[in-house]
Design a protein around this motif. Structure first.
Motif, PDB file in Angstrom:
ATOM      1  N   PRO A 271       0.828  -1.208   0.000  1.00  0.00           N
ATOM      2  CA  PRO A 271       0.000   0.000   0.000  1.00  0.00           C
ATOM      3  C   PRO A 271       0.861   1.255   0.000  1.00  0.00           C
ATOM      4  O   PRO A 271       1.864   1.331   0.718  1.00  0.00           O
ATOM      5  CB  PRO A 271      -0.805  -0.117   1.298  1.00  0.00           C
ATOM      6  CG  PRO A 271      -0.743  -1.566   1.669  1.00  0.00           C
ATOM      7  CD  PRO A 271       0.583  -2.045   1.179  1.00  0.00           C
ATOM      8  N   VAL A 272       0.494   2.236  -0.831  1.00  0.00           N
ATOM      9  CA  VAL A 272       1.178   3.522  -0.884  1.00  0.00           C
ATOM     10  C   VAL A 272       0.292   4.539  -0.166  1.00  0.00           C
ATOM     11  O   VAL A 272      -0.856   4.751  -0.549  1.00  0.00           O
ATOM     12  CB  VAL A 272       1.425   3.957  -2.345  1.00  0.00           C
ATOM     13  CG1 VAL A 272       2.113   5.317  -2.384  1.00  0.00           C
ATOM     14  CG2 VAL A 272       2.266   2.907  -3.072  1.00  0.00           C
ATOM     15  N   ILE A 273       0.839   5.158   0.886  1.00  0.00           N
ATOM     16  CA  ILE A 273       0.056   6.012   1.776  1.00  0.00           C
ATOM     17  C   ILE A 273       0.614   7.418   1.742  1.00  0.00           C
ATOM     18  O   ILE A 273       1.829   7.625   1.934  1.00  0.00           O
ATOM     19  CB  ILE A 273       0.098   5.472   3.225  1.00  0.00           C
ATOM     20  CG1 ILE A 273      -0.356   4.004   3.228  1.00  0.00           C
ATOM     21  CG2 ILE A 273      -0.751   6.315   4.153  1.00  0.00           C
ATOM     22  CD1 ILE A 273       0.116   3.236   4.431  1.00  0.00           C
ATOM     23  N   ARG A 274      -0.222   8.404   1.512  1.00  0.00           N
ATOM     24  CA  ARG A 274       0.193   9.801   1.519  1.00  0.00           C
ATOM     25  C   ARG A 274       0.426  10.261   2.951  1.00  0.00           C
ATOM     26  O   ARG A 274      -0.427  10.081   3.822  1.00  0.00           O
ATOM     27  CB  ARG A 274      -0.882  10.682   0.881  1.00  0.00           C
ATOM     28  CG  ARG A 274      -0.904  10.614  -0.613  1.00  0.00           C
ATOM     29  CD  ARG A 274       0.189  11.483  -1.192  1.00  0.00           C
ATOM     30  NE  ARG A 274       0.216  11.432  -2.640  1.00  0.00           N
ATOM     31  CZ  ARG A 274       1.116  12.037  -3.367  1.00  0.00           C
ATOM     32  NH1 ARG A 274       2.086  12.717  -2.794  1.00  0.00           N
ATOM     33  NH2 ARG A 274       1.091  11.960  -4.677  1.00  0.00           N
ATOM     34  N   VAL A 275       1.584  10.891   3.197  1.00  0.00           N
ATOM     35  CA  VAL A 275       1.934  11.386   4.529  1.00  0.00           C
ATOM     36  C   VAL A 275       2.601  12.748   4.395  1.00  0.00           C
ATOM     37  O   VAL A 275       3.050  13.124   3.309  1.00  0.00           O
ATOM     38  CB  VAL A 275       2.885  10.401   5.261  1.00  0.00           C
ATOM     39  CG1 VAL A 275       2.220   9.055   5.496  1.00  0.00           C
ATOM     40  CG2 VAL A 275       4.188  10.224   4.471  1.00  0.00           C
ATOM     41  N   PRO A 276       2.693  13.524   5.494  1.00  0.00           N
ATOM     42  CA  PRO A 276       3.421  14.811   5.439  1.00  0.00           C
ATOM     43  C   PRO A 276       4.920  14.571   5.264  1.00  0.00           C
ATOM     44  O   PRO A 276       5.393  13.439   5.310  1.00  0.00           O
ATOM     45  CB  PRO A 276       3.111  15.437   6.804  1.00  0.00           C
ATOM     46  CG  PRO A 276       2.005  14.640   7.395  1.00  0.00           C
ATOM     47  CD  PRO A 276       2.094  13.275   6.813  1.00  0.00           C
ATOM     48  N   ALA A 277       5.652  15.657   5.068  1.00  0.00           N
ATOM     49  CA  ALA A 277       7.108  15.560   4.984  1.00  0.00           C
ATOM     50  C   ALA A 277       7.647  14.878   6.235  1.00  0.00           C
ATOM     51  O   ALA A 277       7.258  15.199   7.356  1.00  0.00           O
ATOM     52  CB  ALA A 277       7.727  16.941   4.828  1.00  0.00           C
ATOM     53  N   LEU A 278       8.534  13.909   6.049  1.00  0.00           N
ATOM     54  CA  LEU A 278       8.989  13.073   7.156  1.00  0.00           C
ATOM     55  C   LEU A 278      10.279  13.589   7.770  1.00  0.00           C
ATOM     56  O   LEU A 278      11.204  13.999   7.076  1.00  0.00           O
ATOM     57  CB  LEU A 278       9.179  11.636   6.666  1.00  0.00           C
ATOM     58  CG  LEU A 278       7.902  10.918   6.210  1.00  0.00           C
ATOM     59  CD1 LEU A 278       8.236   9.538   5.684  1.00  0.00           C
ATOM     60  CD2 LEU A 278       6.894  10.843   7.342  1.00  0.00           C
TER      61      LEU A 278
END
Length: 531
Positions: A164-171
C-alpha cells in the motif's frame, strides 16, 4: 594526516578528528565528531550517526585550493564550525527533512509509479541483467514495462507482494527517539507523530496478504520511503500465518518487538520522471510520431538520443528504418556491437533501445523507405540521417509536393571526412528545402563548408565486405547526432532557433558558417512553381 581538536571553541566545544587524506583537495578533509550527540539532545542535520562523519561541504560545488593547503584546511574548519552551530541551534531543521533518506535506508526500491499514485501497489523482484543473478526490488501497479525486460532476461513470472502507498506529510524524526526504528513498536511510536495516517498500515496489510513479510510505502513531499516488516521466525506458525490470518493485525500488537523493520528509499524510474529529469524547462519528444531513416553511424547514436529524449513514449512512437546489415567494419564507430553482427541495423537498434529503455514503443522497418513511402505521411516528424544525397533528394521531393499535408523533414549529415556536421529543418514553404541548398547536383553547395583545397578521403576494403567508405572518427558521428537531436527538440518546443545549423569539427578542413534560416530559391527544381 589526522588532527584532533574542537569545533566552536567558545561555545559548544565539540571534539572532532580532522583527516586530510587528499592533498590535492579533490575531496575535502573528512571531519568526524568523536561524540555525534555532543552539544545537542541527539541527531542533528549533516551528521551520519554510524560513525559521526560530518557533512559540512559539497565538494562538487566548491573548489578547494591545493596550492594553499593551510588556508584550505582553515577554510574547511570555519565552514564546519558554521554548519554545526546552525544545525545544533535548529536553524537547519529543514535540512534534516531533506536528508531524511540518509538516516532511513537499508537499501533502495525502484519506483515505476506516477508521482501522485496512492493505493495498492506491488513489490516485485526483477532481473534487469541477463548476465547477473542480481535482482532489483521494484514497486509498480503490477504491469510495469520492466516486466518485459525481466522475462527477456530469463526471469520467471515474479510474485507480487502487496505494498500500500500512503500519503503522509514531509517526514523527519525526533532526535530523542531511538532511531531508526528497528521493530514494529518503534515504528508505530514514530509514525504516531510523523505520519499518523500510516499507523496500523503494516498490520492491515499483513491481514490482506500472505507470508511473513510485508511492505508499505510512505509517500511524502520529501521522498517516498518504504517499510519492510518481517515477523520473527519463532512466530511464523501456520496458526498465525494461515488459520488466523484475518486477525493477524491484532496478534501483532502483542508481539511488536518480534516484527523486524527495515527502511528503504524509493528511486523513481517511471517514464515521466526518466524523460523529464534532464530537460529542465524544455518539452521532450514524448507523444510524437517520429520516423528516423538511417540507423548507420550517425543514425544509430541519434536513435539512442531521440529515445533518451522521450521519443516513443507517452503514446508516441519511434520508427527506425534501414535496409543495411551491421558488418564487422562498422564496429569501430557504430552504436551496436558484436552481438548484433549481420543483423539489420534498424532491427538491431530497436532491440537495443528496448533493452535500455523498456518503456519505448519502438518499431523497425528493415528495408528501404522507398519501398513504402505511405508511412511517411503518418508521422509528426521525419528525420533523414542517411547522408545519402540521392535518397535525401527523393524524400525532399515527396515532402515538397505533398505540402501542406506532409510532415516536416529534418536532414542531417557529415561533410567531408567528418570535418563538419550539418542539419537543416525543412517544411516551411518560405524557407529552403533540401534541394535549395544545392540546386545543381554537380554544382557548388549554397553553404560550402569544406575548404577549397581539401579532398575527401575514401577507403575500399573488399575483404571486410565494405566496398566503399568515408573514414572519420566515431566522435564526429556522435556530435552530428547531437546537432540533429537538438533541432528535433527545438521543433518539439515550438520551432525556435535557426533551421540550418552546422558545427565545424576540423578547422583545417572546414570553415565555420553562421547558422541561419535560408530562404527558398526560385530556380530550385524541387520547389520552383510550388505554392
Amino acid at each position: 594526516m589526522h588532527y584532533r581538536g574542537v569545533l566552536d571553541e567558545t561555545g559548544l566545544k565539540v571534539p572532532v578528528v580532522v583527516s586530510v587524506t587528499d592533498l590535492d583537495f579533490v575531496a575535502p578533509p573528512v571531519i568526524r565528531l568523536v561524540d555525534p550527540g555532543a552539544g545537542s539532545a541527539g541527531q542533528v542535520p549533516h551528521i551520519l550517526r554510524s560513525d559521526g562523519t560530518f557533512c559540512y561541504l559539497d565538494g562538487k560545488a566548491i573548489v578547494l585550493d591545493r596550492y594553499k593547503p593551510a588556508e584550505t584546511i582553515i577554510q574547511c574548519l570555519e565552514r564546519a564550525d558554521e554548519v554545526l552551530r546552525d544545525a545544533v541551534r535548529g536553524r537547519l531543521d529543514e535540512d534534516l527533512v531533506g536528508e531524511f533518506g540518509a538516516y532511513w535506508a537499508d537499501g533502495t526500491v525502484l519506483i515505476d509509479l506516477p508521482e501522485a499514485f496512492e493505493g495498492d501497489a506491488k513489490i516485485q523482484l526483477l532481473r534487469f541483467d541477463r548476465h547477473s543473478g542480481r535482482e532489483e526490488i521494484l514497486v509498480s501497479d503490477g504491469a510495469s514495462s520492466f516486466l518485459a525486460l525481466h522475462k527477456r532476461n530469463g526471469g520467471r513470472d515474479p510474485e507480487g507482494l502487496l505494498c500500500p502507498v500512503i500519503r503522509v506529510p514531509a517526514l523527519s524524526f525526533d532526535p530523542k527517539q531511538s532511531w531508526p526504528p528497528k521493530n514494529l513498536a518503534e515504528l508505530n511510536t514514530w509514525m504516531t507523530s510523523a505520519a499518523p495516517t500510516a499507523v496500523g498500515a503494516i498490520e492491515k496489510a499483513f491481514a490482506r496478504s500472505t507470508g511473513h513479510r510485508q511492505w508499505i510505502c510512505l509517500s511524502a513531499p520529501n521522498g517516498r520511503f518504504f517499510v519492510s516488516a518481517e515477523i520473527a521466525k519463532a512466530y511464523r506458525t501456520p496458526e498465525l500465518l494461515k488459520n488466523r490470518r484475518s486477525h493477524i493485525g491484532q496478534t501483532l500488537r502483542y508481539i511488536q518487538g518480534a516484527v523486524k523493520i527495515s527502511g528503504y528509499v524509493g528511486v523513481p524510474v517511471d517514464e515521466a520522471y526518466v524523460f523529464s529529469r534532464n530537460m529542465g524547462g524544455m518539452t521532450n519528444l514524448a507523444g510524437k510520431k517520429i520516423l528516423l531513416i538511417g540507423c548507420g553511424t550517425v543514425g544509430g547514436f541519434l536513435a539512442q538520443q531521440l529515445a533518451q529524449s522521450g521519443a516513443g513514449t507517452g503514446a508516441g512512437k519511434l520508427t527506425l528504418v534501414d535496409n543495411d546489415k551491421l558488418k564487422g567494419a562498422n564496429l569501430g564507430r557504430h552504436l551496436l556491437g558484436s552481438p548484433y553482427l549481420d543483423r539489420n541495423k534498424a532491427d538491431g537498434c530497436a532491440d537495443f533501445l528496448r533493452e535500455q529503455l523498456p518503456y519505448l514503443d519502438v518499431t523497425s522497418i528493415p528495408r528501404s523507405i522507398m519501398n513504402d513511402t505511405t508511412v511517411l505521411r503518418r508521422q509528426d516528424l521525419i528525420i533523414d540521417a542517411t547522408g545519402e544525397e540521392s535518397l535525401s533528394i527523393a524524400i525532399n521531393e515527396l515532402a515538397v509536393t505533398g505540402r501542406p499535408a506532409f510532415p516536416p523533414v529534418l536532414f542531417g549529415w557529415l561533410e567531408g571526412n567528418g570535418a563538419a556536421a550539418v542539419a537543416v529543418m525543412t517544411g516551411d514553404p518560405g524557407l529552403a528545402c533540401f534541394k535549395c541548398l544545392k540546386v545543381e547536383l554537380a554544382g557548388v553547395p549554397r553553404f560550402n563548408l569544406i575548404r577549397g583545397d581539401v579532398q575527401v578521403e575514401t577507403g575500399r576494403n573488399l575483404a571486410c565486405g565494405d566496398a566503399h567508405f568515408i573514414p572519420f572518427p566515431v566522435s564526429r558521428a556522435a556530435v552530428a547526432a547531437g546537432l540533429i537531436c537538438d533541432i528535433a527538440l527545438d521543433w518539439a518546443n515550438g520551432g525556435g532557433g535557426h533551421k540550418w545549423r552546422s558545427l565545424t569539427l576540423d578547422h583545417n578542413r572546414a570553415i565555420q558558417i553562421k547558422d541561419s534560416n535560408p530562404k527558398r530559391i526560385d530556380r530550385c527544381p524541387a520547389c520552383d512553381n510550388i505554392e
